[in-house]
Design a protein around this motif. Sequence first.
Motif, PDB file in Angstrom:
ATOM      1  N   MET A 135      28.272 -75.658  -3.216  1.00  0.00           N
ATOM      2  CA  MET A 135      29.391 -76.596  -3.099  1.00  0.00           C
ATOM      3  C   MET A 135      30.554 -76.175  -3.995  1.00  0.00           C
ATOM      4  SD  MET A 135      28.918 -79.007  -0.867  1.00  0.00           S
ATOM      5  CE  MET A 135      30.120 -80.221  -1.388  1.00  0.00           C
ATOM      6  N   GLU A 136      30.251 -75.744  -5.215  1.00  0.00           N
ATOM      7  CA  GLU A 136      31.313 -75.300  -6.131  1.00  0.00           C
ATOM      8  C   GLU A 136      32.031 -74.060  -5.561  1.00  0.00           C
ATOM      9  OE1 GLU A 136      29.361 -74.676  -9.820  1.00  0.00           O
ATOM     10  OE2 GLU A 136      28.975 -76.810 -10.192  1.00  0.00           O
ATOM     11  N   GLU A 137      31.262 -73.132  -5.032  1.00  0.00           N
ATOM     12  CA  GLU A 137      31.852 -71.924  -4.444  1.00  0.00           C
ATOM     13  C   GLU A 137      32.742 -72.289  -3.256  1.00  0.00           C
ATOM     14  OE1 GLU A 137      30.962 -68.179  -4.864  1.00  0.00           O
ATOM     15  OE2 GLU A 137      31.028 -69.129  -6.844  1.00  0.00           O
ATOM     16  N   TYR A 138      32.256 -73.174  -2.425  1.00  0.00           N
ATOM     17  CA  TYR A 138      33.016 -73.596  -1.244  1.00  0.00           C
ATOM     18  C   TYR A 138      34.313 -74.291  -1.648  1.00  0.00           C
ATOM     19  CZ  TYR A 138      34.250 -77.477   1.866  1.00  0.00           C
ATOM     20  OH  TYR A 138      34.933 -78.428   2.574  1.00  0.00           O
ATOM     21  N   GLN A 139      34.240 -75.219  -2.597  1.00  0.00           N
ATOM     22  CA  GLN A 139      35.433 -75.963  -3.010  1.00  0.00           C
ATOM     23  C   GLN A 139      36.455 -75.056  -3.686  1.00  0.00           C
ATOM     24  OE1 GLN A 139      33.598 -79.004  -5.379  1.00  0.00           O
ATOM     25  NE2 GLN A 139      33.020 -80.272  -3.603  1.00  0.00           N
ATOM     26  N   ALA A 140      35.978 -74.011  -4.352  1.00  0.00           N
ATOM     27  CA  ALA A 140      36.905 -73.089  -5.005  1.00  0.00           C
ATOM     28  C   ALA A 140      37.604 -72.173  -4.016  1.00  0.00           C
ATOM     29  CB  ALA A 140      36.147 -72.256  -6.041  1.00  0.00           C
ATOM     30  N   HIS A 141      36.905 -71.749  -2.972  1.00  0.00           N
ATOM     31  CA  HIS A 141      37.467 -70.756  -2.058  1.00  0.00           C
ATOM     32  C   HIS A 141      38.044 -71.370  -0.782  1.00  0.00           C
ATOM     33  CE1 HIS A 141      34.926 -68.134  -4.585  1.00  0.00           C
ATOM     34  NE2 HIS A 141      35.801 -67.189  -4.267  1.00  0.00           N
ATOM     35  N   PHE A 142      37.477 -72.491  -0.312  1.00  0.00           N
ATOM     36  CA  PHE A 142      37.920 -73.061   0.969  1.00  0.00           C
ATOM     37  C   PHE A 142      38.124 -74.574   0.848  1.00  0.00           C
ATOM     38  CE2 PHE A 142      35.395 -69.298   1.997  1.00  0.00           C
ATOM     39  CZ  PHE A 142      36.304 -68.584   2.768  1.00  0.00           C
ATOM     40  N   PRO A 143      39.003 -75.008  -0.035  1.00  0.00           N
ATOM     41  CA  PRO A 143      39.152 -76.455  -0.248  1.00  0.00           C
ATOM     42  C   PRO A 143      39.675 -77.199   0.980  1.00  0.00           C
ATOM     43  CG  PRO A 143      40.923 -75.243  -1.340  1.00  0.00           C
ATOM     44  CD  PRO A 143      39.925 -74.227  -0.870  1.00  0.00           C
ATOM     45  N   ARG A 144      40.367 -76.509   1.900  1.00  0.00           N
ATOM     46  CA  ARG A 144      40.946 -77.169   3.069  1.00  0.00           C
ATOM     47  C   ARG A 144      40.080 -77.028   4.322  1.00  0.00           C
ATOM     48  NH1 ARG A 144      47.361 -75.442   2.601  1.00  0.00           N
ATOM     49  NH2 ARG A 144      47.706 -76.339   0.507  1.00  0.00           N
ATOM     50  N   SER A 145      38.962 -76.362   4.205  1.00  0.00           N
ATOM     51  CA  SER A 145      38.068 -76.176   5.348  1.00  0.00           C
ATOM     52  C   SER A 145      37.019 -77.276   5.333  1.00  0.00           C
ATOM     53  CB  SER A 145      37.392 -74.806   5.270  1.00  0.00           C
ATOM     54  OG  SER A 145      36.494 -74.632   6.335  1.00  0.00           O
ATOM     55  N   GLY A 146      36.957 -78.054   6.413  1.00  0.00           N
ATOM     56  CA  GLY A 146      36.080 -79.214   6.452  1.00  0.00           C
ATOM     57  C   GLY A 146      34.614 -78.876   6.246  1.00  0.00           C
ATOM     58  N   PHE A 147      33.955 -79.660   5.384  1.00  0.00           N
ATOM     59  CA  PHE A 147      32.530 -79.473   5.100  1.00  0.00           C
ATOM     60  C   PHE A 147      31.704 -79.981   6.279  1.00  0.00           C
ATOM     61  CE2 PHE A 147      28.578 -81.391   3.409  1.00  0.00           C
ATOM     62  CZ  PHE A 147      27.966 -80.230   2.959  1.00  0.00           C
ATOM     63  N   LEU A 148      30.738 -79.167   6.739  1.00  0.00           N
ATOM     64  CA  LEU A 148      29.930 -79.518   7.911  1.00  0.00           C
ATOM     65  C   LEU A 148      28.454 -79.672   7.591  1.00  0.00           C
ATOM     66  CD1 LEU A 148      31.582 -77.145  10.576  1.00  0.00           C
ATOM     67  CD2 LEU A 148      32.041 -79.579  10.154  1.00  0.00           C
ATOM     68  N   GLY A 149      28.030 -79.406   6.347  1.00  0.00           N
ATOM     69  CA  GLY A 149      26.631 -79.584   5.996  1.00  0.00           C
ATOM     70  C   GLY A 149      25.962 -78.284   5.574  1.00  0.00           C
ATOM     71  N   PHE A 150      24.618 -78.302   5.627  1.00  0.00           N
ATOM     72  CA  PHE A 150      23.822 -77.156   5.203  1.00  0.00           C
ATOM     73  C   PHE A 150      22.915 -76.715   6.358  1.00  0.00           C
ATOM     74  CE2 PHE A 150      24.741 -79.467   1.301  1.00  0.00           C
ATOM     75  CZ  PHE A 150      25.170 -78.445   0.444  1.00  0.00           C
ATOM     76  N   ALA A 151      22.650 -75.406   6.403  1.00  0.00           N
ATOM     77  CA  ALA A 151      21.657 -74.849   7.333  1.00  0.00           C
ATOM     78  C   ALA A 151      20.487 -74.345   6.505  1.00  0.00           C
ATOM     79  CB  ALA A 151      22.257 -73.720   8.160  1.00  0.00           C
ATOM     80  N   VAL A 152      19.288 -74.738   6.885  1.00  0.00           N
ATOM     81  CA  VAL A 152      18.090 -74.353   6.147  1.00  0.00           C
ATOM     82  C   VAL A 152      17.204 -73.521   7.059  1.00  0.00           C
ATOM     83  CG1 VAL A 152      16.089 -75.178   4.862  1.00  0.00           C
ATOM     84  CG2 VAL A 152      18.225 -76.497   4.827  1.00  0.00           C
ATOM     85  N   GLN A 153      16.831 -72.335   6.574  1.00  0.00           N
ATOM     86  CA  GLN A 153      15.955 -71.441   7.324  1.00  0.00           C
ATOM     87  C   GLN A 153      14.789 -71.041   6.444  1.00  0.00           C
ATOM     88  OE1 GLN A 153      18.649 -68.245   8.212  1.00  0.00           O
ATOM     89  NE2 GLN A 153      19.488 -69.222  10.039  1.00  0.00           N
ATOM     90  N   ARG A 154      13.613 -70.935   7.042  1.00  0.00           N
ATOM     91  CA  ARG A 154      12.469 -70.433   6.303  1.00  0.00           C
ATOM     92  C   ARG A 154      12.733 -68.980   5.913  1.00  0.00           C
ATOM     93  NH1 ARG A 154       7.000 -70.212   9.506  1.00  0.00           N
ATOM     94  NH2 ARG A 154       7.464 -72.447   9.703  1.00  0.00           N
ATOM     95  N   THR A 155      12.467 -68.633   4.664  1.00  0.00           N
ATOM     96  CA  THR A 155      12.668 -67.257   4.229  1.00  0.00           C
ATOM     97  C   THR A 155      11.782 -66.352   5.068  1.00  0.00           C
ATOM     98  OG1 THR A 155      13.220 -67.915   1.975  1.00  0.00           O
ATOM     99  CG2 THR A 155      12.484 -65.641   2.301  1.00  0.00           C
ATOM    100  N   TYR A 156      12.429 -65.487   5.828  1.00  0.00           N
ATOM    101  CA  TYR A 156      11.726 -64.695   6.842  1.00  0.00           C
ATOM    102  C   TYR A 156      11.213 -63.418   6.188  1.00  0.00           C
ATOM    103  CZ  TYR A 156      10.883 -64.227  11.870  1.00  0.00           C
ATOM    104  OH  TYR A 156      10.301 -64.183  13.112  1.00  0.00           O
ATOM    105  N   GLN A 157       9.919 -63.340   5.961  1.00  0.00           N
ATOM    106  CA  GLN A 157       9.358 -62.218   5.222  1.00  0.00           C
ATOM    107  C   GLN A 157       9.210 -60.958   6.060  1.00  0.00           C
ATOM    108  OE1 GLN A 157       8.829 -62.391   2.001  1.00  0.00           O
ATOM    109  NE2 GLN A 157       9.376 -64.548   1.887  1.00  0.00           N
ATOM    110  N   HIS A 158       9.256 -61.086   7.364  1.00  0.00           N
ATOM    111  CA  HIS A 158       8.922 -59.942   8.212  1.00  0.00           C
ATOM    112  C   HIS A 158      10.131 -59.279   8.856  1.00  0.00           C
ATOM    113  CE1 HIS A 158       4.789 -61.061   7.683  1.00  0.00           C
ATOM    114  NE2 HIS A 158       5.044 -62.285   8.129  1.00  0.00           N
ATOM    115  N   LEU A 159      11.351 -59.727   8.504  1.00  0.00           N
ATOM    116  CA  LEU A 159      12.538 -59.083   9.062  1.00  0.00           C
ATOM    117  C   LEU A 159      12.813 -57.787   8.318  1.00  0.00           C
ATOM    118  CD1 LEU A 159      14.951 -62.091   9.576  1.00  0.00           C
ATOM    119  CD2 LEU A 159      13.730 -60.817  11.311  1.00  0.00           C
TER     120      LEU A 159
END
Length: 911
Positions: free
Chosen positions: A574-598
């Motif tokens: 959130m801090e990184e986003y607010q510092a770099h893209f303060p005018r870009s609308g926040f849409l949430g988070f994407a959560v993915q299982r850490t893929y060990q086999h890629l």
Amino acid sequence: MSTRYLESLFNPESIVITGASERAENLGGMVLRNLMAGGFPGKLLVVNRNEYQNVHGVPCVRKVAKMPFKPELAIVCTPPDTVPKMVRQLGEAGVKTAIVMTGGLSRAHSKTGQPLMYSVRDAARESGIRVLGPNTIGLMVPARSLNATYAHMGAIPGKVAFVGQSGTVASSIIDWAFARGVGFSHFLTLGDGMDIGHDDLIDYLAQDSQCRAILLHLESIPDPRRFMSAVRVASRTKPVIAVKSGRVPESEWLPVQLPVGVTRTDPIYDAVLRRAGVLRVDGLGQMFDALETLTRMRPVRREELAIMANGVGPGVLAVDRLAGEHGELATLSNETIEALAKHLPPYWTRKNPIDLNYDASPELYAEAIRILAKDPNVSNVLVMYAPSLTEDSLQIADAVVQASKGTRLNIFTCWLGQSTVLDARDEFYRAGIPSFFSPEKAVKAFMQHVHHQRVQRLLRETPESFTDHFADRAQARKIVMKAHRAGRNHLSNSEARAVIGDYGIRTVDTVYCDDIEGVVESFQVERRPVDVTLIHERSCHPFMEEQTGRGRYKATIQGLNSESAIIESCHILMEEYQAHFPRSGFLGFAVQRTYQHLGGIAFSVGITRDPIFGPLVVCGAAGASVNVMTDRQIALPPLNMVLAKELLRRTYMYRLLREYSLQPEEDIRAICETLVTLSQIVIDIPHIKGVEILPLLFDRHGAVAVDVAIDLAKEPGRPIIQPYPRELEEWIVLPKSGRRVILRPVLAEDEPSHMEFHHLQSPESIRYRFFQYRKHFSHEDIAQMVQIDYDREMVFVANAEKEDGSGEETLGTVRVWTDADNIQCEFAVMVRDHMKGEGLGYTLMRKMIDYCRARGTVEMIGNVLSDNQPMLALARRLGFEITYNMEEDVMDLRLPLNEPETDWKRERLRS
């Protein structure tokens, strides 16, 4: 545009020059002197508002209205502000073509505020005259004694056409070509190209039997769709070699809007020319070197090169350049080595390159060629000679010429030096053997020949079937059109995943959360390490990393395995986003299982859209190594598996994949399937502007997309190559057998069934179709039948499931070839012998007639053998006019489809 009135441009019977006078510096006077000096056989006339009786002995009148006859060609050399009115007057007077040599019309402005060159274009369109220029050097047709230029010298007759854009470059080429003994069938420049363009001229030259090769100097391609269609036709029958100037931003004439994900226009031109079958060279010198090999050398059967010289040094230089061009040395057979050893010193290297020693005689050169001709590993030989005191260069050249006669070898030469070897080089020119000034030039020209054949071969390769052209992707289209109607310019992350998932591209399972608490709850479900990505509006656009420097901030944190780590990481994001893209609308988070086999080999693949060239497929490295300057490669949709693999091979990442992947062949296929699918997505849903999959990784099941972004455009995009016209598919049921048959346009993947179709036909059916008995059809023959340009040709096939269920078979086919002006199309139709009586021939012909009539073709024509009664009966049923052609001993068939719209089309039909 079209080839309308171009015959009057290249072969006029009469010419008027406006603005010519006897002043030495007068432009029209220079042109008139060149016409007279060249021996133009037709009538000449001058229009000049001053009351001259004649100019250089040519009759002169004051006004266009006073012309005593109607010239076919006008050459306009009047001041800039008079040119639009002059063009209009000439057109209204019935003059068919005009060459506007006056310069400065791109800078001089009319009363409307637009450059005068656009007023010239408007005047030409309104009055019906065709215009070459403005600001052109003019044109030459040496074989017809036509030199309508202001050039300082004329060209010698030849078989090569040159179409340029710059008059000063053209002047130097004439001089250069004369010194090298290169003649021209046609020579001209476009100038500002307000009317007649590259595509018109290429269409004309492709049909001219006097033109054996086409040289192009390009600065821009205003109408890439027309250009691509014209050049693809021309490059099938004759070499097309192009120089594109303005390769870097500093040398571009006008600033160009670049598509996202691309930093220079030059790779786009590379992709266009490669797909058109054109050999692109880096400069004018390379153009003529390539011309030497393409027009004088036989087709290359093997790509390896044997090198022989009277010394070690020249051979080493040639090998260095060959390695730099990714070429290969031929491996000499043991028999060849032993045969050469009988004539060479005992200390020779016994390998390629072959050192004949400094005192090599004419007889030794000839014997070495005869020995190499017997080696099955040797197909191409570079013969080099450096001047020496012991032998005469001309005698050695004569020996090489004589030894090369009747041999299967591709022989080209390099006589090093200048003053003492000119006669020898002239001997090679007269014998039709390519000859070069240095080992580097010789090898470069040879490899250009190899690359040209690779491109031509690529266009004829049979792609394996992959894309399901008949699948219904209604859900993906519904998602995109809903967003488009809502006025959105991008899809959400979840929508983008759904679109590519509907097309079969696998994605990493993703959970979307509105806040940090939701991220924690999703982790608590499985208690496995997860990756968390913050999503905002800007992040939903493709290639955003390259536009914003996203690599300088954190968008994703990986491998989180506790609630506290997740909460802390979300706050960091959130801090990184607010510092770099303060005018870009926040849409949430994407959560993915850490893929060990890629796997760790990451690609960035996608679609971008150029304002001129339309949709482009891009492929290269992902992550911090994306380096679009060196590794992002470009191709034009539509793609098949062959073209996708060619695109992939051009990337640096391809070599990493070959070297480090656990299953390289499977991964290569997976990424090619992804590229073909992306190509199909942008064709099926043209409102998609861009797509980026970043990264595309691999597991044991193939490719998997980790993240994806899709943006939209207000207007649909159109590829410059006509894609498969799915809307022309039609299902029918045969009346007798009851078989269900699909009538559809042919695909390149149809080659196997097309080959089987011709193989099963009776000799008589083959004779009726091809006017001769044929026992064999090669891969090249069938490839040319099925790999068509839907803009110029159409082939409908009638396919049905085989009775044993092993796949499709072709039951019948009908094709038309349409001329560049869509005036006439020539048809051919054939049905399997055992299907006759089902009405399939009539159904196919009816479908083709309806198709040609709908696209505005004026008439359909064909030839039928006089004893082909079934086809003649079918033609009568369809309403064709049938007449006997005594000269060819065939029946001519003609069916009017539409009324000609212009007098010119009516003239063409009468002729």
